[in-house]
Design a protein around this motif. Structure first.
Motif, PDB file in Angstrom:
ATOM      1  N   ALA A  98     -38.699   7.615  17.404  1.00 30.13           N
ATOM      2  CA  ALA A  98     -39.643   8.736  17.333  1.00 30.13           C
ATOM      3  C   ALA A  98     -40.625   8.654  18.503  1.00 30.13           C
ATOM      4  O   ALA A  98     -40.943   9.665  19.136  1.00 30.13           O
ATOM      5  CB  ALA A  98     -40.384   8.732  16.001  1.00 30.13           C
ATOM      6  N   GLY A  99     -41.073   7.442  18.803  1.00 36.43           N
ATOM      7  CA  GLY A  99     -42.010   7.265  19.912  1.00 36.43           C
ATOM      8  C   GLY A  99     -41.410   7.691  21.246  1.00 36.43           C
ATOM      9  O   GLY A  99     -42.031   8.425  22.022  1.00 36.43           O
TER      10      GLY A  99
ATOM     11  N   LEU B  95     -36.538  13.723  14.151  1.00 38.28           N
ATOM     12  CA  LEU B  95     -37.221  14.617  13.216  1.00 38.28           C
ATOM     13  C   LEU B  95     -38.704  14.254  13.092  1.00 38.28           C
ATOM     14  O   LEU B  95     -39.587  15.116  13.197  1.00 38.28           O
ATOM     15  CB  LEU B  95     -36.536  14.537  11.846  1.00 38.28           C
ATOM     16  CG  LEU B  95     -37.163  15.398  10.756  1.00 38.28           C
ATOM     17  CD1 LEU B  95     -37.096  16.875  11.134  1.00 38.28           C
ATOM     18  CD2 LEU B  95     -36.478  15.152   9.414  1.00 38.28           C
ATOM     19  N   ILE B  96     -38.973  12.971  12.894  1.00 40.29           N
ATOM     20  CA  ILE B  96     -40.370  12.522  12.766  1.00 40.29           C
ATOM     21  C   ILE B  96     -41.162  12.882  14.027  1.00 40.29           C
ATOM     22  O   ILE B  96     -42.280  13.395  13.953  1.00 40.29           O
ATOM     23  CB  ILE B  96     -40.436  10.998  12.497  1.00 40.29           C
ATOM     24  CG1 ILE B  96     -39.714  10.637  11.185  1.00 40.29           C
ATOM     25  CG2 ILE B  96     -41.876  10.499  12.484  1.00 40.29           C
ATOM     26  CD1 ILE B  96     -40.229  11.324   9.947  1.00 40.29           C
ATOM     27  N   ALA B  97     -40.575  12.639  15.186  1.00 34.61           N
ATOM     28  CA  ALA B  97     -41.252  12.945  16.456  1.00 34.61           C
ATOM     29  C   ALA B  97     -41.671  14.405  16.502  1.00 34.61           C
ATOM     30  O   ALA B  97     -42.793  14.742  16.901  1.00 34.61           O
ATOM     31  CB  ALA B  97     -40.327  12.636  17.635  1.00 34.61           C
ATOM     32  N   ASN B  98     -40.787  15.270  16.080  1.00 32.54           N
ATOM     33  CA  ASN B  98     -41.087  16.695  16.184  1.00 32.54           C
ATOM     34  C   ASN B  98     -42.081  17.160  15.133  1.00 32.54           C
ATOM     35  O   ASN B  98     -42.856  18.086  15.374  1.00 32.54           O
ATOM     36  CB  ASN B  98     -39.785  17.503  16.182  1.00 32.54           C
ATOM     37  CG  ASN B  98     -39.125  17.457  17.559  1.00 32.54           C
ATOM     38  OD1 ASN B  98     -39.435  18.261  18.419  1.00 32.54           O
ATOM     39  ND2 ASN B  98     -38.263  16.463  17.790  1.00 32.54           N
ATOM     40  N   LEU B  99     -42.071  16.510  13.987  1.00 37.57           N
ATOM     41  CA  LEU B  99     -43.104  16.804  12.986  1.00 37.57           C
ATOM     42  C   LEU B  99     -44.468  16.331  13.492  1.00 37.57           C
ATOM     43  O   LEU B  99     -45.485  17.008  13.318  1.00 37.57           O
ATOM     44  CB  LEU B  99     -42.754  16.144  11.648  1.00 37.57           C
ATOM     45  CG  LEU B  99     -41.512  16.727  10.926  1.00 37.57           C
ATOM     46  CD1 LEU B  99     -41.128  15.860   9.735  1.00 37.57           C
ATOM     47  CD2 LEU B  99     -41.740  18.176  10.500  1.00 37.57           C
ATOM     48  N   VAL B 100     -44.485  15.179  14.132  1.00 34.39           N
ATOM     49  CA  VAL B 100     -45.750  14.681  14.680  1.00 34.39           C
ATOM     50  C   VAL B 100     -46.235  15.592  15.812  1.00 34.39           C
ATOM     51  O   VAL B 100     -47.423  15.911  15.903  1.00 34.39           O
ATOM     52  CB  VAL B 100     -45.629  13.219  15.167  1.00 34.39           C
ATOM     53  CG1 VAL B 100     -46.933  12.761  15.808  1.00 34.39           C
ATOM     54  CG2 VAL B 100     -45.250  12.290  14.017  1.00 34.39           C
TER      55      VAL B 100
ATOM     56  N   ASP C 103     -31.646   9.907  14.544  1.00 39.85           N
ATOM     57  CA  ASP C 103     -31.868  11.241  13.976  1.00 39.85           C
ATOM     58  C   ASP C 103     -33.187  11.307  13.207  1.00 39.85           C
ATOM     59  O   ASP C 103     -33.950  12.260  13.344  1.00 39.85           O
ATOM     60  CB  ASP C 103     -30.726  11.613  13.010  1.00 39.85           C
ATOM     61  CG  ASP C 103     -29.491  12.139  13.742  1.00 39.85           C
ATOM     62  OD1 ASP C 103     -29.534  12.254  14.977  1.00 39.85           O
ATOM     63  OD2 ASP C 103     -28.485  12.415  13.059  1.00 39.85           O
ATOM     64  N   ILE C 104     -33.428  10.307  12.396  1.00 32.97           N
ATOM     65  CA  ILE C 104     -34.681  10.269  11.633  1.00 32.97           C
ATOM     66  C   ILE C 104     -35.854  10.291  12.608  1.00 32.97           C
ATOM     67  O   ILE C 104     -36.819  11.031  12.428  1.00 32.97           O
ATOM     68  CB  ILE C 104     -34.745   9.000  10.753  1.00 32.97           C
ATOM     69  CG1 ILE C 104     -33.492   8.906   9.868  1.00 32.97           C
ATOM     70  CG2 ILE C 104     -36.009   8.996   9.900  1.00 32.97           C
ATOM     71  CD1 ILE C 104     -33.350   7.557   9.151  1.00 32.97           C
ATOM     72  N   GLY C 105     -35.742   9.484  13.657  1.00 33.38           N
ATOM     73  CA  GLY C 105     -36.802   9.417  14.658  1.00 33.38           C
ATOM     74  C   GLY C 105     -37.034  10.754  15.338  1.00 33.38           C
ATOM     75  O   GLY C 105     -38.184  11.156  15.566  1.00 33.38           O
TER      76      GLY C 105
ATOM     77  N   ILE D 224     -34.088   0.183   9.386  1.00 32.03           N
ATOM     78  CA  ILE D 224     -33.851   1.598   9.718  1.00 32.03           C
ATOM     79  C   ILE D 224     -35.186   2.315   9.922  1.00 32.03           C
ATOM     80  O   ILE D 224     -35.353   3.072  10.881  1.00 32.03           O
ATOM     81  CB  ILE D 224     -33.030   2.307   8.614  1.00 32.03           C
ATOM     82  CG1 ILE D 224     -31.632   1.683   8.490  1.00 32.03           C
ATOM     83  CG2 ILE D 224     -32.912   3.806   8.910  1.00 32.03           C
ATOM     84  CD1 ILE D 224     -30.742   2.348   7.437  1.00 32.03           C
ATOM     85  N   LEU D 225     -36.141   2.074   9.048  1.00 32.33           N
ATOM     86  CA  LEU D 225     -37.466   2.692   9.198  1.00 32.33           C
ATOM     87  C   LEU D 225     -38.084   2.315  10.544  1.00 32.33           C
ATOM     88  O   LEU D 225     -38.561   3.169  11.298  1.00 32.33           O
ATOM     89  CB  LEU D 225     -38.394   2.252   8.049  1.00 32.33           C
ATOM     90  CG  LEU D 225     -39.859   2.682   8.187  1.00 32.33           C
ATOM     91  CD1 LEU D 225     -40.007   4.204   8.083  1.00 32.33           C
ATOM     92  CD2 LEU D 225     -40.755   1.988   7.164  1.00 32.33           C
ATOM     93  N   ARG D 226     -38.042   1.025  10.830  1.00 34.41           N
ATOM     94  CA  ARG D 226     -38.644   0.547  12.083  1.00 34.41           C
ATOM     95  C   ARG D 226     -38.008   1.226  13.295  1.00 34.41           C
ATOM     96  O   ARG D 226     -38.702   1.759  14.166  1.00 34.41           O
ATOM     97  CB  ARG D 226     -38.480  -0.967  12.197  1.00 34.41           C
ATOM     98  CG  ARG D 226     -39.397  -1.718  11.260  1.00 34.41           C
ATOM     99  CD  ARG D 226     -39.123  -3.210  11.271  1.00 34.41           C
ATOM    100  NE  ARG D 226     -40.126  -3.887  10.453  1.00 34.41           N
ATOM    101  CZ  ARG D 226     -40.101  -5.179  10.157  1.00 34.41           C
ATOM    102  NH1 ARG D 226     -39.123  -5.954  10.607  1.00 34.41           N
ATOM    103  NH2 ARG D 226     -41.044  -5.719   9.413  1.00 34.41           N
ATOM    104  N   GLU D 227     -36.684   1.186  13.339  1.00 29.94           N
ATOM    105  CA  GLU D 227     -36.018   1.771  14.506  1.00 29.94           C
ATOM    106  C   GLU D 227     -36.245   3.283  14.573  1.00 29.94           C
ATOM    107  O   GLU D 227     -36.346   3.852  15.662  1.00 29.94           O
ATOM    108  CB  GLU D 227     -34.528   1.416  14.496  1.00 29.94           C
ATOM    109  CG  GLU D 227     -34.328  -0.085  14.717  1.00 29.94           C
ATOM    110  CD  GLU D 227     -32.886  -0.492  15.000  1.00 29.94           C
ATOM    111  OE1 GLU D 227     -32.656  -1.692  15.217  1.00 29.94           O
ATOM    112  OE2 GLU D 227     -31.993   0.372  14.999  1.00 29.94           O
ATOM    113  N   SER D 228     -36.346   3.917  13.416  1.00 28.14           N
ATOM    114  CA  SER D 228     -36.638   5.357  13.412  1.00 28.14           C
ATOM    115  C   SER D 228     -37.970   5.627  14.106  1.00 28.14           C
ATOM    116  O   SER D 228     -38.089   6.573  14.901  1.00 28.14           O
ATOM    117  CB  SER D 228     -36.713   5.890  11.970  1.00 28.14           C
ATOM    118  OG  SER D 228     -35.478   5.714  11.311  1.00 28.14           O
ATOM    119  N   ILE D 229     -38.953   4.816  13.807  1.00 27.42           N
ATOM    120  CA  ILE D 229     -40.279   5.025  14.399  1.00 27.42           C
ATOM    121  C   ILE D 229     -40.260   4.683  15.885  1.00 27.42           C
ATOM    122  O   ILE D 229     -40.884   5.367  16.707  1.00 27.42           O
ATOM    123  CB  ILE D 229     -41.349   4.214  13.630  1.00 27.42           C
ATOM    124  CG1 ILE D 229     -41.370   4.650  12.151  1.00 27.42           C
ATOM    125  CG2 ILE D 229     -42.730   4.382  14.262  1.00 27.42           C
ATOM    126  CD1 ILE D 229     -41.502   6.157  11.924  1.00 27.42           C
TER     127      ILE D 229
END
Lengths: 408, 408
Positions: free
Chosen positions: A347-348, A266-271, A262-264, A339-344
């Motif tokens: 996101a990719g 969101l980040i993907a769409n912000l990017v 989920d975090i990923g 969690i941060l790593r997997e989110s990114i």
């Protein structure tokens, strides 16, 4: 009750006798309009003729994937998972979830609060809107929802029951397995094939085996890692907000999966939005706002998630006193970094799939000037690749920001 | 049918009218003896008075954990999971699973083939027995069972259905969460506390936060990684064999979990036996045999698992043609190396928990000479620590062998 697909004419007949709906509207006569612009379902707005601000949303799932067509069958049971996920989220955090007035799993239908003073975040962001409370709200949503549905809080028994409730959401999980992790990187009829023919970037992506092998690793995590209950499709089209309030909608993809998904998303769409403003509007202020937003989402999520963990010292995972304070702290820091790593990483994959796969994002696929569009696609693929290839080595949130800014 | 706890006197009355049992024994009169030496259940052998080789096993679960006592409640539904797991395994690989003659989930009871010419592997190994076909058989069992119940073979839908069938085996999963990953490393009433008082090694283990933090990581994998259907308790007491045949029994702990957990359990118990022969019998030939066995199990598992993967080119995970041959090969090698690593990590936890936790192993806790026993415990903890601290960096199977041999 037997399922019946409603349309703009039959919606009123169906809802007119539901007590909670009668109570909401009183004696006023009602009008209906279809507002569905989602990929999957039909969405109607029912308004009071007396008071245009008095309105509810009727959402019904149909037996196919709306954005592809009736030939792409998709069972309407997805609505049951959406209803369950909304209720769970509402129980944890009512502030950010629309209120449900009526639900009917037989009819695959839900009637909920109309968010009349809120806009779809994607549209707002394209129009250079800024939301001063968004990072505060969404980081609360993410940290609460992920923490309270994970083994860091739930008992083993409760966690397994949660898995049970969402395990059968196979079809929508399969959509993600296919569209996020598979077909968007190879020849497939669901892709945006008009743009793929004679496109060197697409060819390069489809032949980028190193990248695709990493996507496969992320897919495997998606398929086999049961960290917490996810929204499952948390892009900026699933967020309705204004400067004061933030709501998360449309959790039909809900399932128990990896924290970072989920975090990923969101980040993907912000990017993706950042790319739009880099390539199309050249609005430096909006670009800076988006970068700050990404940073704050990640930082605040991290802090709030760890705060919740501090409040709950005993869980299915960690018996109170099992580790001393120092090692518990080290353990938690490693856990949250993961969690941060997997989110990114996710996101990719989420960014890359939007370039040529089914259901592109407005920010990129919506660019009319094909030269600019290709430039935006190139930039999206470049950041996506950076994310997917290197997410396992990320050490700080600032590095994520650097990864985004270094790609043009 | 209402549940009724049987005893050695009532078993016959219960089974006498079951058609498949009548058919098996014919008109012969029967005798019953209790042979249960397991930790959880009651096990009876029913024999024909005419022919002592004609016999069946009756196994019934009771409402408590037998090895701890009636005060440790444990619901008998575990037998349903055992029956389901046996049937799944039998469907995949009948050669290594006892034949079921009758099952009754209401009674939490199963009647199965009596393995009269086979012995419990743990006992045989203690008595310096060697089994020339064991590594061939168990590597087939492990590779087939893990591969065919994983996302490398099953469709997304079938995989989720499999999870569904075993997800409710909460209580037995919780036993492993507690006994393998938690209570064995801290003060707890279920531990072998007589041996812990004034024991510096125990004190050191309980305070070894670095080690315990790694155990916690393994516990998290155990709780949240749904790779494949596991036996769940694959120690050498769950294997009955002779020089020609190998059978896997007692899968009541079955659940969908991490690939490495069953392999790790087996390796842990082979190493425990190796320790026994290093410290107690000093039998160099048996030590060498055990090291070779460990090596062959891992090598043959790897080869057979990869062979199965080669035979099945398309799966829920990998669409045919998604990766080219070279990168598919790299991906698979990384994947199988990860299974090896996690297996050794789990083996470490499985070894360490046997030292002071509930249900020790005969090879170590059974040593009468306390000086020798402590020496064996020290060696077990030392290898376990090596495994748990370094499993993520293992590159080859030979390194595993070196880790075992370097600890004394």
């Amino acid at each position: 009750m037997q399922y019946k697909e409603l349309d703009v004419n039959s919606v009123l007949d169906f809802i007119i006798d539901i007590p909670s709906i009668k109570e909401y509207f009183g004696d006023a006569s009602l009008n209906v309009a279809e507002i569905g612009d989602g990929n999957l379902n039909y969405v109607y707005i029912v308004r009071s003729d007396d008071d245009a601000n008095k309105a509810l949303i009727v959402k019904q799932a149909v037996e196919y994937l709306r954005c592809v067509g009736e030939e792409y069958a998709l069972s309407r049971e997805r609505m049951s998972f959406e209803i369950r996920a909304m209720k769970k989220a509402y129980a944890i955090l009512p502030k950010h979830i629309p209120k449900i007035y009526y639900e009917n799993e037989d009819m695959s239908l839900v009637i909920m609060e109309f968010l009349g003073r809120h806009e779809i975040m994607r549209k707002g962001l394209i129009e250079k809107e800024q939301y001063p409370n968004f990072t505060e709200h969404i980081s609360t949503y993410l940290s609460f929802f992920l923490f309270y549905t994970s083994s860091l809080y739930l008992s083993s028994d409760a966690k397994r029951k949660l898995i049970d409730e969402f395990n059968a959401n196979t079809e929508l999980c399969k959509l993600s397995e296919d569209f996020v992790f598979t077909t968007a990187y190879m020849d497939d009829e669901t892709n945006d094939n008009e743009n793929i023919v004679n496109n060197d970037d697409a060819k390069r992506l489809f032949n980028d085996m190193e990248f695709k092998a990493k996507v496969l690793e992320l897919k495997y995590k998606f398929m086999t890692q049961t960290d917490a209950l996810l929204h499952g499709d948390l892009h900026t089209g699933s967020i309705m907000l204004n400067k004061e309030q933030t709501f998360v909608i449309d959790p039909e993809f809900a399932f128990v999966g990896p924290f970072g998904f989920d975090i990923g998303a969101l980040i993907a769409n912000l990017v993706n939005n950042y790319i739009h403003h880099s390539i199309v509007t050249h609005d430096a202020k909006q670009q800076a706002y988006l970068l700050t937003t990404i940073q704050e989402v990640l930082k605040k999520f991290e802090r709030k998630f760890l705060d919740l963990w501090t409040q709950h010292t005993s869980s299915a995972l960690i018996a109170d006193g099992f580790l001393d304070a120092r090692y518990l702290d080290i353990y938690k820091k490693k856990f949250i970094l993961n969690i941060l790593r997997e989110s990114i990483g996710f996101a990719g994959a989420k960014m890359a799939r939007r370039v040529y796969g089914v259901a592109g994002v407005e920010e990129i696929r919506g660019i009319d000037d094909m030269m600019l569009r290709h430039k935006a696609e190139k930039m999206a693929l470049s950041i996506a690749r950076e994310f997917v290839m290197h997410y396992e080595n990320i050490k700080t949130i600032d590095e994520v920001l650097e990864m985004i800014q270094s790609e043009r």
